[in-house]
Design a protein around this motif. Structure first.
Motif, PDB file in Angstrom:
ATOM      1  N   PHE A 133       0.820  -1.115  -0.065  1.00 17.94           N
ATOM      2  CA  PHE A 133      -0.019  -0.057   0.101  1.00 17.94           C
ATOM      3  C   PHE A 133       0.714   1.009  -0.199  1.00 17.94           C
ATOM      4  O   PHE A 133       0.268   2.446   0.051  1.00 17.94           O
ATOM      5  CB  PHE A 133      -1.142  -0.130   1.182  1.00 17.94           C
ATOM      6  N   GLY A 134       1.996   1.147   0.084  1.00 20.26           N
ATOM      7  CA  GLY A 134       3.067   2.386   0.237  1.00 20.26           C
ATOM      8  C   GLY A 134       3.303   2.793  -1.239  1.00 20.26           C
ATOM      9  O   GLY A 134       3.156   2.110  -2.334  1.00 20.26           O
ATOM     10  N   ASP A 135       3.226   4.059  -1.406  1.00 20.93           N
ATOM     11  CA  ASP A 135       3.345   4.834  -2.612  1.00 20.93           C
ATOM     12  C   ASP A 135       4.811   4.512  -2.910  1.00 20.93           C
ATOM     13  O   ASP A 135       5.598   4.230  -2.448  1.00 20.93           O
ATOM     14  CB  ASP A 135       3.060   6.117  -2.591  1.00 20.93           C
ATOM     15  N   ARG A 136       5.002   4.873  -4.558  1.00 23.57           N
ATOM     16  CA  ARG A 136       6.675   4.963  -5.005  1.00 23.57           C
ATOM     17  C   ARG A 136       6.637   6.291  -5.700  1.00 23.57           C
ATOM     18  O   ARG A 136       6.795   6.125  -6.835  1.00 23.57           O
ATOM     19  CB  ARG A 136       6.791   3.650  -5.809  1.00 23.57           C
ATOM     20  N   VAL A 137       6.811   7.128  -4.967  1.00 18.35           N
ATOM     21  CA  VAL A 137       6.951   8.519  -5.638  1.00 18.35           C
ATOM     22  C   VAL A 137       8.293   9.062  -5.160  1.00 18.35           C
ATOM     23  O   VAL A 137       8.667  10.201  -5.562  1.00 18.35           O
ATOM     24  CB  VAL A 137       5.865   9.412  -4.839  1.00 18.35           C
ATOM     25  N   ARG A 138       8.874   8.621  -4.058  1.00 19.22           N
ATOM     26  CA  ARG A 138      10.295   9.359  -3.627  1.00 19.22           C
ATOM     27  C   ARG A 138      11.484   8.698  -3.774  1.00 19.22           C
ATOM     28  O   ARG A 138      11.515   7.138  -3.830  1.00 19.22           O
ATOM     29  CB  ARG A 138       9.971   9.623  -1.981  1.00 19.22           C
ATOM     30  N   ARG A 139      12.547   9.336  -4.168  1.00 19.42           N
ATOM     31  CA  ARG A 139      13.737   8.588  -4.279  1.00 19.42           C
ATOM     32  C   ARG A 139      14.689   9.215  -3.376  1.00 19.42           C
ATOM     33  O   ARG A 139      14.310  10.166  -2.259  1.00 19.42           O
ATOM     34  CB  ARG A 139      14.347   9.290  -5.825  1.00 19.42           C
TER      35      ARG A 139
END
Length: 265
Positions: A133-139
């Protein structure tokens, strides 16, 4: 310690240190499942030191950048390398404090099969939830102080055997929305100061004891774990570039359930 024992412990540590399946839990289980004497915290820490070399070699660019950045930070310059070094140091503080406060409890009361089994299951479920459920928007480049502190607090929880230091820190990073490979990368970089601190304590204990045999055992174990850890890191980073943490979660659930069945029957 017999060479076979050292070999098995080093291979177990090298494979499991950076996979989210708990290296300390596996190391504690080895004597329980084989009938050997507990190898003790000195050998445990020695094989961790071997994995330090592996992560430093694999992420040598980040290590070099942080080393230069630490010098820049000392002169008041806030570069990308300085910022990363600052975040790694900040993320290490909680585990150092927790380790000092709860060292006796960890060494005497938590090194049990039951604790490992339940921690393996519970934190395996937490990893699946965060990954699902975690987003994948940060590096990693978007890491900030609050996020570094949150992941650092998660690392302190990993003092509970079976939790998995890499697993809980990757879980926290995924909950914050970081890409899988970036979550793994930050987790592995976080291991560097933690392992250095553990290695320093081990070195002090060996020198104080004056035990040459123990020192030789520690060196052999560290070298073997270095080789296996380097291979494990490469495979994990490759896997996370196109797949999820689900296989590791399944492994944790099966392992935890198997340990509980073995323990209670």
């Amino acid at each position: 310690m017999p060479l076979l024992h050292l070999f098995l412990l080093a291979v177990v540590q090298g494979i499991t240190e950076f996979l989210p399946i708990s290296s300390s839990g596996h190391l504690i289980l080895v004597p329980h499942l084989t009938g050997w004497d507990d190898q003790g915290l000195t050998i445990d820490a020695a094989v961790h030191v071997g994995t330090l070399g592996a992560v430093a070699i694999y992420f040598w660019r980040d290590v070099l950048r942080m080393t230069i950045g630490a010098g820049e930070l000392a002169t008041g310059r806030m570069t990308d390398g300085a910022r990363l070094a600052l975040y790694i140091v900040l993320a290490t503080i909680p585990v150092v404090i927790a380790g000092l406060l709860f060292k006796d409890v960890i060494e005497t009361r938590l090194r049990s099969v039951e604790v490992i089994a339940w921690a393996t299951i519970l934190f395996g479920v937490a990893l699946w939830l965060a990954d699902r459920f975690g987003d994948r928007v940060r590096r990693l480049e978007s890491m900030n102080l609050p996020h570094a502190l949150i992941v650092g607090i998660a690392q302190a929880i990993a003092l509970i055997p079976g939790t998995s230091r890499s697993g809980i820190t990757m879980t926290a990073a995924r909950m914050l929305g970081y890409e899988r490979t970036d979550a793994a990368r930050f987790s592995m970089l976080m291991s560097i100061p933690t392992i250095i601190a553990a290695g320093a304590l081990v070195g002090r204990d060996i020198l104080a004891a004056g035990d040459v045999t123990l020192g030789a055992d520690a060196i052999i174990a560290a070298g073997l774990s270095f080789v296996t850890a380097l291979a494990a890191i490469a495979l994990l980073m490759r896997w996370l570039s196109f797949a999820t943490f689900t296989p590791f979660v399944i492994y944790r659930l099966l392992m935890g359930a198997g340990l509980l069945a073995w323990l209670y029957t």
